[in-house]
Design an enzyme around this catalytic site. Structure first.
Site, PDB file in Angstrom:
ATOM      1  N   LYS A  13       5.972  10.784  22.490  1.00  0.00           N
ATOM      2  CA  LYS A  13       5.792  12.253  22.527  1.00  0.00           C
ATOM      3  C   LYS A  13       5.889  12.872  21.134  1.00  0.00           C
ATOM      4  O   LYS A  13       5.132  13.773  20.806  1.00  0.00           O
ATOM      5  CB  LYS A  13       6.848  12.908  23.435  1.00  0.00           C
ATOM      6  N   ARG A  89      12.166  21.013  31.879  1.00  0.00           N
ATOM      7  CA  ARG A  89      12.674  19.736  32.369  1.00  0.00           C
ATOM      8  C   ARG A  89      12.881  19.743  33.882  1.00  0.00           C
ATOM      9  O   ARG A  89      13.025  18.678  34.487  1.00  0.00           O
ATOM     10  CB  ARG A  89      14.006  19.397  31.692  1.00  0.00           C
ATOM     11  N   ARG A 128      11.612  -0.716  17.574  1.00  0.00           N
ATOM     12  CA  ARG A 128      12.228   0.373  16.822  1.00  0.00           C
ATOM     13  C   ARG A 128      13.662   0.025  16.427  1.00  0.00           C
ATOM     14  O   ARG A 128      14.097   0.320  15.320  1.00  0.00           O
ATOM     15  CB  ARG A 128      12.201   1.657  17.663  1.00  0.00           C
ATOM     16  N   ARG A 134      18.230   1.185  14.945  1.00  0.00           N
ATOM     17  CA  ARG A 134      18.655   2.198  15.899  1.00  0.00           C
ATOM     18  C   ARG A 134      19.599   1.566  16.921  1.00  0.00           C
ATOM     19  O   ARG A 134      19.185   1.011  17.922  1.00  0.00           O
ATOM     20  CB  ARG A 134      17.428   2.801  16.612  1.00  0.00           C
ATOM     21  N   ARG A 145      17.711   6.290  30.772  1.00  0.00           N
ATOM     22  CA  ARG A 145      16.986   7.500  30.377  1.00  0.00           C
ATOM     23  C   ARG A 145      15.685   7.642  31.154  1.00  0.00           C
ATOM     24  O   ARG A 145      15.308   8.746  31.564  1.00  0.00           O
ATOM     25  CB  ARG A 145      16.684   7.451  28.863  1.00  0.00           C
TER      26      ARG A 145
END
Length: 200
Positions: A13, A89, A128, A134, A145
């Protein structure tokens, strides 16, 4: 154009939102950034939101909507359109946004729904985490999530589908390819008379 960008964590996104904003000359409005700005500036809205943010709780819809209304009202850069990233949301937020827009600049032109399957998202997160160190990006965290996102946005998808503004985009593949799909979709939204014979 007045747009909303939906997509699970890891769907790209951020990358695609930046491209849409640049191509169409419209600002991206992220509720996370709104919270940060209002809290940093010590505004009344920021003070109302801060205690929820500090406690790790969801900021109530009333405060979120007040921040969005403030952003749309005071900023001249929204006159030609905007892209919402991460908002709405929930179903109530979507209804409230529609009422807000009906009373001001007009309805949404399109809701872009980036579809990426779980395996692809997990692969992206593994890459990533390796390349950007990360540590917060783990497969367990990603699955949680995505589950939360799916539960939250299922009603949103139905709402916008019934409104006739939902456009599902395949978010897999290279960013350039995804951007091309989005651009073609938005071109058809902006100029439907040119695409009537294209078979959809």
């Amino acid at each position: 154009m007045r747009l909303v960008l939906l997509g699970p964590p890891g769907s790209g996104k951020g990358t695609q939102g930046a491209r849409i904003s640049a191509r169409h000359g419209i600002p991206t409005i992220s509720t996370g950034q709104l919270f940060d700005r209002q809290i940093s500036a010590g505004t009344p809205l920021g003070r109302r939101a801060e205690r929820y943010v500090r406690a790790g709780e969801l900021v109530p819809d009333e405060i979120v909507l007040d921040m969005v209304a403030d952003r749309l009202a005071v900023s001249v850069d929204c006159a030609e359109g905007f892209l919402f990233d991460g908002f709405p949301r929930t179903y109530p937020q979507a209804e409230a946004l529609d009422r807000m827009l009906a009373a001001s600049c007009g309805p949404l032109d399109a809701v872009i729904d980036l579809q990426v399957d779980v395996d692809e998202v997990l692969a992206r997160i593994r890459r990533r985490a390796h390349t950007e160190d990360r540590l917060d990006d783990t497969e367990d965290t990603a699955r949680r999530r995505m589950a939360v996102f799916a539960a939250e946005t299922a009603p949103l998808r139905r709402y916008y589908e019934q409104a006739g503004v939902l456009h599902t985009i395949d978010g897999t593949g290279e960013p350039d390819d995804v951007a091309t799909r989005i651009h073609q979709t938005l071109a058809a939204v902006a100029h439907p008379q040119l695409h009537l014979g294209s078979g959809g």
